[in-house]
Design a protein around this motif. Sequence first.
Motif, PDB file in Angstrom:
ATOM      1  N   ASP A 164       0.828  -1.209   0.000  1.00 38.93           N
ATOM      2  CA  ASP A 164       0.000   0.000   0.000  1.00 38.93           C
ATOM      3  C   ASP A 164       0.863   1.259   0.000  1.00 38.93           C
ATOM      4  N   VAL A 175       2.142   1.959  -3.474  1.00 43.15           N
ATOM      5  CA  VAL A 175       1.118   2.538  -4.349  1.00 43.15           C
ATOM      6  C   VAL A 175       1.048   4.051  -4.162  1.00 43.15           C
ATOM      7  N   TYR A 228       2.172   7.149  -6.748  1.00 41.81           N
ATOM      8  CA  TYR A 228       1.136   8.104  -7.139  1.00 41.81           C
ATOM      9  C   TYR A 228       1.609   9.544  -6.975  1.00 41.81           C
ATOM     10  N   VAL A 279      -8.506   4.057  -8.361  1.00 41.40           N
ATOM     11  CA  VAL A 279      -9.128   3.150  -7.385  1.00 41.40           C
ATOM     12  C   VAL A 279      -8.080   2.505  -6.486  1.00 41.40           C
ATOM     13  N   GLU A 280      -6.957   2.088  -7.079  1.00 40.42           N
ATOM     14  CA  GLU A 280      -5.940   1.407  -6.264  1.00 40.42           C
ATOM     15  C   GLU A 280      -5.312   2.356  -5.244  1.00 40.42           C
ATOM     16  N   ARG A 308      -7.005   4.933  -3.810  1.00 40.12           N
ATOM     17  CA  ARG A 308      -8.022   5.079  -2.767  1.00 40.12           C
ATOM     18  C   ARG A 308      -8.022   3.873  -1.824  1.00 40.12           C
ATOM     19  N   LYS A 309      -7.861   2.692  -2.398  1.00 41.88           N
ATOM     20  CA  LYS A 309      -7.856   1.478  -1.582  1.00 41.88           C
ATOM     21  C   LYS A 309      -6.643   1.449  -0.665  1.00 41.88           C
ATOM     22  N   ALA A 310      -5.464   1.769  -1.206  1.00 41.37           N
ATOM     23  CA  ALA A 310      -4.247   1.773  -0.386  1.00 41.37           C
ATOM     24  C   ALA A 310      -4.351   2.810   0.722  1.00 41.37           C
ATOM     25  N   ASN A 365      -6.663   1.488   3.437  1.00 39.56           N
ATOM     26  CA  ASN A 365      -6.009   0.428   4.221  1.00 39.56           C
ATOM     27  C   ASN A 365      -5.071   1.028   5.268  1.00 39.56           C
TER      28      ASN A 365
END
Length: 222
Positions: A15, A18, A22, A201-202, A204-206, A209
């Motif tokens: 995470d 990621v 970004y 999306v990835e 936001r997910k990381a 978490n």
Amino acid sequence: MSRAENALPAEHRADVEVLWDYHDMHHVLRPSDVGVGLGGHDLNVATFTAELFHREMFPIIVFSGANAPTTVERFPRGEAVHYREHALELGVPDDAILVETKATNTGENIEFTRALLADRGLTVRSVILISRPYQQRRAYATCRKLWPEVDVRCASRPLSLDEYVASIGDPDRVITMLVGDTQRITRYAERGFAVPQAVPVEVRKAYRNLVDAGYTRRLVDE
């Protein structure tokens, strides 16, 4: 601190990677009118600003920054002042450096730097913003909002994630800063401080978490 203590927690590494990727704008640098070193706790900013100056990426530097609670002990005379002193030690000539000592956030870094250059009668069409790695995207969005007429490129000292964590010496601090800056991409655009940017999306997910894991000290109020 031992190497093990200085390492990212294995359960959160994916995470963190990621978010790290970004916030790196991956800009290709080209010669610009001015290089702006954004103040903070990380002297790597001044180091890389000096390196880019010696590579003739810009003829003039502005270091911008007063103090934050996290920097006053390390840089008691102000972030920009200490950055300037470090750049001088690295061979940047004194007449190539301007210092802006009042800014306490990224928006003020941009606004006060723009005003300082205008007061000096300098025409600026392009700028390279040098910052901490996780600050690149926020700095870019802020500059596009507050200084839209310039071509802006973002840069940080080219360290890997592990190298950067080792240079700071505090993995938790790096993770919390990454999480905080990720939240600010959306929140600051909503508040009119910065231009909107896509958040995949990835990412936001990381982010979620790591928030759920407790890395929340740098979050702003919702």
